[in-house]
Design a protein around this motif. Structure first.
Motif, mmCIF file in Angstrom:
data_model
loop_
_atom_site.group_PDB
_atom_site.id
_atom_site.type_symbol
_atom_site.label_atom_id
_atom_site.label_comp_id
_atom_site.label_asym_id
_atom_site.label_seq_id
_atom_site.Cartn_x
_atom_site.Cartn_y
_atom_site.Cartn_z
ATOM 1 N N THR A 127 0.772 -1.687 -0.381
ATOM 2 C CA THR A 127 -0.060 -0.230 0.162
ATOM 3 C C THR A 127 0.636 1.006 0.481
ATOM 4 O OG1 THR A 127 0.192 -0.434 2.309
ATOM 5 C CG2 THR A 127 -1.830 -1.334 1.462
ATOM 6 N N LEU A 128 0.334 2.346 -0.595
ATOM 7 C CA LEU A 128 1.155 3.748 -1.458
ATOM 8 C C LEU A 128 -0.464 4.489 -0.329
ATOM 9 C CD1 LEU A 128 3.237 5.686 -0.940
ATOM 10 C CD2 LEU A 128 3.483 5.633 -3.517
ATOM 11 N N GLU A 129 -0.162 5.591 0.293
ATOM 12 C CA GLU A 129 -1.543 6.574 0.529
ATOM 13 C C GLU A 129 -0.132 8.047 0.997
ATOM 14 O OE1 GLU A 129 -2.553 6.400 5.542
ATOM 15 O OE2 GLU A 129 -2.646 4.932 3.978
ATOM 16 N N ALA A 130 -1.407 9.295 -0.064
ATOM 17 C CA ALA A 130 -0.805 10.200 0.468
ATOM 18 C C ALA A 130 -2.431 10.642 0.451
ATOM 19 C CB ALA A 130 -0.697 10.617 -0.559
ATOM 20 N N ALA A 131 -2.251 12.254 2.287
ATOM 21 C CA ALA A 131 -3.226 12.620 2.809
ATOM 22 C C ALA A 131 -3.075 13.742 2.603
ATOM 23 C CB ALA A 131 -4.256 11.611 3.607
ATOM 24 N N GLY A 132 -3.764 14.540 3.525
ATOM 25 C CA GLY A 132 -3.680 16.140 3.257
ATOM 26 C C GLY A 132 -4.248 16.506 4.736
ATOM 27 N N PHE A 133 -4.227 17.125 5.556
ATOM 28 C CA PHE A 133 -5.201 16.678 6.853
ATOM 29 C C PHE A 133 -5.425 18.650 7.157
ATOM 30 C CE2 PHE A 133 -2.940 13.138 7.065
ATOM 31 C CZ PHE A 133 -4.020 11.925 8.494
ATOM 32 N N TYR A 134 -6.412 18.792 8.079
ATOM 33 C CA TYR A 134 -6.739 19.595 8.525
ATOM 34 C C TYR A 134 -7.688 19.394 9.403
ATOM 35 C CZ TYR A 134 -9.330 23.951 9.340
ATOM 36 O OH TYR A 134 -9.213 25.713 8.698
ATOM 37 N N SER A 135 -6.813 20.502 11.179
ATOM 38 C CA SER A 135 -7.485 20.685 12.373
ATOM 39 C C SER A 135 -8.515 21.089 12.353
ATOM 40 C CB SER A 135 -6.275 21.210 12.668
ATOM 41 O OG SER A 135 -6.213 20.980 13.944
ATOM 42 N N LEU A 136 -9.657 20.727 12.964
ATOM 43 C CA LEU A 136 -10.223 21.474 13.763
ATOM 44 C C LEU A 136 -10.229 22.373 14.690
ATOM 45 C CD1 LEU A 136 -12.936 19.407 12.058
ATOM 46 C CD2 LEU A 136 -12.201 20.866 10.962
ATOM 47 N N ALA A 137 -9.340 21.924 15.415
ATOM 48 C CA ALA A 137 -9.065 22.144 16.542
ATOM 49 C C ALA A 137 -8.470 23.480 16.580
ATOM 50 C CB ALA A 137 -8.596 21.030 17.781
ATOM 51 N N GLY A 138 -7.299 23.783 15.955
ATOM 52 C CA GLY A 138 -6.573 25.158 15.401
ATOM 53 C C GLY A 138 -5.363 24.608 16.166
ATOM 54 N N GLN A 139 -4.280 23.725 16.449
ATOM 55 C CA GLN A 139 -3.366 22.897 17.062
ATOM 56 C C GLN A 139 -3.657 22.038 17.547
ATOM 57 O OE1 GLN A 139 -4.768 23.454 21.726
ATOM 58 N NE2 GLN A 139 -6.751 22.847 21.412
#
Length: 194
Positions: A52-64
């Motif tokens: 498996t090979l994966e790539a993802a973008g994360f966004y923090s809903l808590a701002g930290q």
């Protein structure tokens, strides 16, 4: 049973955003035997390698860095499946090998806790495929860790991973079905910069 499994990942933070790239390998080997009436013993061995090979973008809903994050990306899956069987005459023994690969989108949630400075934990779960690449793909990881130094930590936890993939009609030439579910413990070493 799982013969070997290896996984690595790289995560880079950009404030409320983060990027993740991960790769994994898993080898599973299963064997069984029976007796065919009026013929004798028969055995079968099934083995598959899963990359498996994966790539993802994360966004923090808590701002930290700790708290709730949403993420989306894609997972590339490569399967090398083998089946061989031994049967008494007049039934023919044989083997089959099939290689398949696909790409599936994924979406997920991650929750993290920075803990007391030394201890930390996180859990993430994602859903992939839903007819695009795989019929469905589920991934879940829960782990805790201990920071040995500012940049090095040891981690342990559990992981569940399942793939349901079908190409063509399985009883016709060229048809392929791969349906697996794995659950197991994990240990690792974390290295962080900054």
């Amino acid at each position: 049973s799982i013969k070997s499994s290896l996984e690595g990942r790289l995560e880079v933070d950009f404030g409320d955003w983060a990027a993740h790239v991960g790769a994994g390998f898993q080898r599973v080997d299963m064997m069984g035997s029976t007796t065919i009436e009026d013929a004798g013993p028969a055995s079968a061995r099934s083995q598959y390698d899963l990359f498996t090979l994966e790539a993802a973008g994360f966004y923090s809903l808590a701002g930290q860095p700790e708290g709730l994050e949403v993420y989306g990306g894609a997972r590339v899956v490569s399967i090398d499946a083998k089946l061989d069987w031994t049967t008494p005459a007049p039934i023919e023994s044989g083997e089959i090998e099939k290689k398949e690969g696909f790409v599936s989108p994924l979406i997920g949630l991650k929750v993290s806790s920075a803990g007391d400075g030394k201890l930390f934990g996180n859990a993430r779960a994602d859903l992939g495929g839903v007819g695009l690449g795989a019929n469905i793909m589920l991934n879940g990881v829960a782990k805790g860790g201990y920071r040995l130094t500012r940049g090095i930590s040891v981690e342990g936890g559990v992981r569940y991973f399942s793939v349901d993939y079908e190409k063509g009609t399985r009883n016709l030439p060229g048809g392929f079905r791969f349906d697996m579910r794995n659950f197991g413990f994990l240990i690792g070493l974390g290295i962080a910069s900054g």
